[in-house]
Design a protein around this motif. Structure first.
Motif, mmCIF file in Angstrom:
data_model
loop_
_atom_site.group_PDB
_atom_site.id
_atom_site.type_symbol
_atom_site.label_atom_id
_atom_site.label_comp_id
_atom_site.label_asym_id
_atom_site.label_seq_id
_atom_site.Cartn_x
_atom_site.Cartn_y
_atom_site.Cartn_z
ATOM 1 N N ARG A 179 0.985 -1.092 -0.258
ATOM 2 C CA ARG A 179 0.026 -0.534 -0.537
ATOM 3 C C ARG A 179 0.255 1.172 0.064
ATOM 4 N N VAL A 180 1.600 1.536 0.875
ATOM 5 C CA VAL A 180 2.741 2.856 0.424
ATOM 6 C C VAL A 180 3.757 2.781 -0.485
ATOM 7 N N GLN A 181 4.009 1.829 -1.253
ATOM 8 C CA GLN A 181 4.748 2.047 -2.641
ATOM 9 C C GLN A 181 3.946 1.911 -3.496
ATOM 10 N N LEU A 182 2.282 1.308 -3.790
ATOM 11 C CA LEU A 182 1.121 1.866 -4.434
ATOM 12 C C LEU A 182 1.109 3.194 -4.029
ATOM 13 N N SER A 183 1.058 3.383 -3.118
ATOM 14 C CA SER A 183 0.598 5.483 -2.409
ATOM 15 C C SER A 183 1.274 5.873 -3.556
ATOM 16 N N ALA A 184 2.631 5.869 -3.151
ATOM 17 C CA ALA A 184 3.781 7.107 -3.388
ATOM 18 C C ALA A 184 3.487 7.223 -4.783
ATOM 19 N N ALA A 185 3.902 5.721 -5.299
ATOM 20 C CA ALA A 185 3.890 5.898 -7.093
ATOM 21 C C ALA A 185 2.426 6.988 -7.823
ATOM 22 N N TYR A 186 1.223 6.485 -7.044
ATOM 23 C CA TYR A 186 0.282 7.275 -7.345
ATOM 24 C C TYR A 186 0.180 8.353 -7.499
ATOM 25 N N GLU A 187 0.787 9.245 -6.665
ATOM 26 C CA GLU A 187 0.671 10.444 -5.862
ATOM 27 C C GLU A 187 1.463 11.158 -6.806
ATOM 28 N N GLN A 188 2.500 10.402 -7.366
ATOM 29 C CA GLN A 188 3.999 11.313 -7.568
ATOM 30 C C GLN A 188 3.463 11.664 -9.023
ATOM 31 N N ALA A 189 2.585 10.737 -9.243
ATOM 32 C CA ALA A 189 2.057 10.734 -10.764
ATOM 33 C C ALA A 189 1.540 11.567 -11.144
ATOM 34 N N PRO A 190 1.717 12.320 -12.628
ATOM 35 C CA PRO A 190 0.650 13.163 -12.917
ATOM 36 C C PRO A 190 -0.468 13.020 -12.514
ATOM 37 N N ALA A 191 -1.137 14.626 -12.419
ATOM 38 C CA ALA A 191 -2.776 13.313 -12.594
ATOM 39 C C ALA A 191 -3.331 13.436 -13.811
ATOM 40 N N ALA A 270 12.431 -2.595 -2.563
ATOM 41 C CA ALA A 270 12.769 -3.112 -1.597
ATOM 42 C C ALA A 270 11.507 -4.133 -1.133
ATOM 43 N N LEU A 271 10.208 -4.943 -1.075
ATOM 44 C CA LEU A 271 9.153 -5.305 -0.680
ATOM 45 C C LEU A 271 9.512 -6.598 -0.658
ATOM 46 N N PRO A 272 10.031 -6.970 0.995
ATOM 47 C CA PRO A 272 10.296 -8.636 1.242
ATOM 48 C C PRO A 272 9.356 -8.924 1.762
ATOM 49 N N HIS A 273 8.675 -10.068 1.305
ATOM 50 C CA HIS A 273 7.728 -11.374 2.496
ATOM 51 C C HIS A 273 8.015 -11.343 3.538
ATOM 52 N N ARG A 274 6.808 -10.315 4.393
ATOM 53 C CA ARG A 274 6.565 -9.916 6.372
ATOM 54 C C ARG A 274 6.719 -11.330 6.156
ATOM 55 N N SER A 275 7.510 -11.447 7.559
ATOM 56 C CA SER A 275 7.626 -12.833 8.767
ATOM 57 C C SER A 275 6.268 -12.426 9.224
ATOM 58 N N LEU A 276 5.450 -13.486 9.963
ATOM 59 C CA LEU A 276 3.992 -13.429 11.247
ATOM 60 C C LEU A 276 5.314 -12.398 12.073
#
Length: 338
Positions: A179-191, A270-276
Motif C-alpha cells: 500500500r505504501v509503494q502504490l500510494s507513493a507511486a500514484y501520488e507522485q505521478a501526473p494526474a 524493497a518489498l520483502p515477504h513479511r514474517s509473521l
C-alpha cells in the motif's frame, strides 16, 4: 527456564509465575499488555515463536490456549516459561482437554496482567464473529488471520458482517508495504484518469481481495483479478491502468519488486515477504481501531459482487447466442454440413 505442570489449575499456574519472578528478580512493571493466543494442537509452535519475537519490541505476558480433543477427559496441562526461554515476556501455554478444550474468559482471567490492555490473536482458525467470542469480548484488540481460511470469500464476508472497532487481520497487515509503494507511486505521478486496476495473484489469497477492495474503493474504478495457475506468493503484480500509461508493481521473488511508471526508468524497490512476527509486532504498536481496515471490510461485499458479475459476463462472451461453446469442435454431422 521452563516449568511443566500436569493436571493443574490456574491458581497453581499463577503461583508458579510468582515464584519464577522472585527467583529471577524480574518484575511485571515493564509488561505493556497481555497477548492471548487461541490456537489448536499442531498449529501452536509457529504462532508462539512469532509472539516471543514480537515481545522484544512489545514486552508482554503471553497466554496461549492450545485446544486438544473435546472427547478426552477434562484436564488442564500447562507450561510456564520465563527468562531466556520467553524473550521479553512471560509465557503461559495452556493445554485444554475435554470441556477445557474451548477457551473462555473464566479460564484465562486469573492470569491476565492487571490494568493492562488485552490483545486476542487467532493465528489459525478464524472465528466468524471475533468480538462475540468469549476471549474476544474481553480484548481491546482482536487479530485474525484470513490467510489461513479454507474459504477466503466466506471468511471475509463473515468478518465484514460482524466487524467491530478493534478488529484487524494479519492478512491486511501483510499489505502495508504494498500500500505504501502504490500510494507513493500514484501520488507522485501526473494526474490522469484511471481506467482499470489489474491484480495478479492466487485465487485463494485474502490479500488479493483486500487489496482489490481497497484500491477499487479509493480510486473508484473497476478491478480485474487474474489468477495464474501457480502463484507462490499469493500476490504477484498490481497494475494501475491510466490514460497516460500503466503504473506497475511486480514482485517475482521474495524481496525485490520492479516499479514501472510512464516516462520513467524501471526501479527496483524493497518489498520483502513479511514474517509473521513482523506483522504481529506492527499490530501491537497500536491498539486504537484500524478505521481503514474497517472501511475496506465494508467494501468487500460490493467488490465480490462486482467480481461475480464480471465472471458471469466473461462466461456469456465465451458462449455463442445459441448456447454452444465455440471452443468445442463440431461433430461429424456438423462438419459435413459445413
Amino acid at each position: 527456564m521452563i516449568v511443566t505442570l500436569e493436571n493443574t489449575t490456574t491458581a497453581d499456574i499463577d503461583k508458579t509465575l510468582q515464584r519464577l519472578r522472585d527467583e529471577s528478580g524480574v518484575v511485571t512493571l515493564g509488561r505493556v499488555l497481555t497477548l492471548v493466543i487461541v490456537t489448536e494442537a499442531g498449529h501452536s509452535e509457529k504462532a508462539l515463536d512469532a509472539a516471543v519475537q514480537a515481545s522484544h519490541e512489545h514486552p508482554c505476558r503471553i497466554i496461549m490456549h492450545v485446544a486438544h480433543s473435546s472427547h478426552d477427559s477434562t484436564r488442564l496441562d500447562a507450561q510456564v516459561r520465563a527468562g531466556g526461554d520467553a524473550g521479553a515476556s512471560e509465557v503461559v501455554v495452556l493445554h485444554g482437554y475435554g470441556e477445557l478444550a474451548v477457551p473462555s474468559e473464566a479460564l484465562v482471567s486469573a492470569l491476565l496482567l492487571p490494568d493492562a490492555p488485552i490483545v486476542a490473536w487467532w493465528p489459525h482458525r478464524v472465528p466468524a464473529n471475533p468480538a462475540e467470542s468469549s476471549i474476544g469480548r474481553i480484548a481491546h484488540r482482536r487479530i485474525t488471520d484470513s490467510t489461513t481460511a479454507g474459504d477466503v470469500v466466506t471468511c471475509l464476508s463473515d468478518l465484514a458482517e460482524n466487524y467491530r472497532p478493534g478488529d484487524t487481520d494479519i492478512s491486511w497487515t501483510r499489505l502495508t508495504m504494498w500500500r505504501v509503494q502504490l500510494s507513493a507511486a500514484y501520488e507522485q505521478a501526473p494526474a490522469s484518469p484511471m481506467r482499470e486496476i489489474v491484480i495478479t495473484g492466487a485465487d485463494d489469497s485474502s490479500r488479493v481481495r483486500l487489496l482489490g477492495a481497497w484500491l477499487g474503493s479509493r480510486l473508484e474504478c473497476p478491478v480485474r483479478l487474474i489468477h495464474p495457475e501457480r502463484s507462490t506468493h499469493g500476490l504477484d503484480t498490481v497494475r494501475l491502468v491510466r490514460e497516460d500509461g500503466e503504473i506497475v508493481l511486480d514482485r517475482p521473488g521474495d524481496t525485490l519488486a520492479t516499479l514501472s511508471q510512464p516516462g520513467q526508468q524501471d526501479q527496483k524497490v524493497a518489498l520483502p515477504h513479511r514474517s509473521l512476527s513482523a506483522c504481529l509486532a506492527e499490530e501491537l504498536r497500536r491498539l486504537d481501531p484500524d478505521e481503514v481496515y474497517g472501511d475496506v471490510l465494508r467494501s468487500v461485499g460490493a467488490f465480490e459482487r462486482d467480481q461475480a458479475t464480471a465472471r458471469a459476463a466473461a462466461g456469456e462472451q465465451d458462449t455463442d447466442p445459441d448456447g454452444a461453446d465455440p471452443a468445442r469442435p463440431a461433430d461429424d454431422e456438423e462438419q459435413e454440413q459445413a
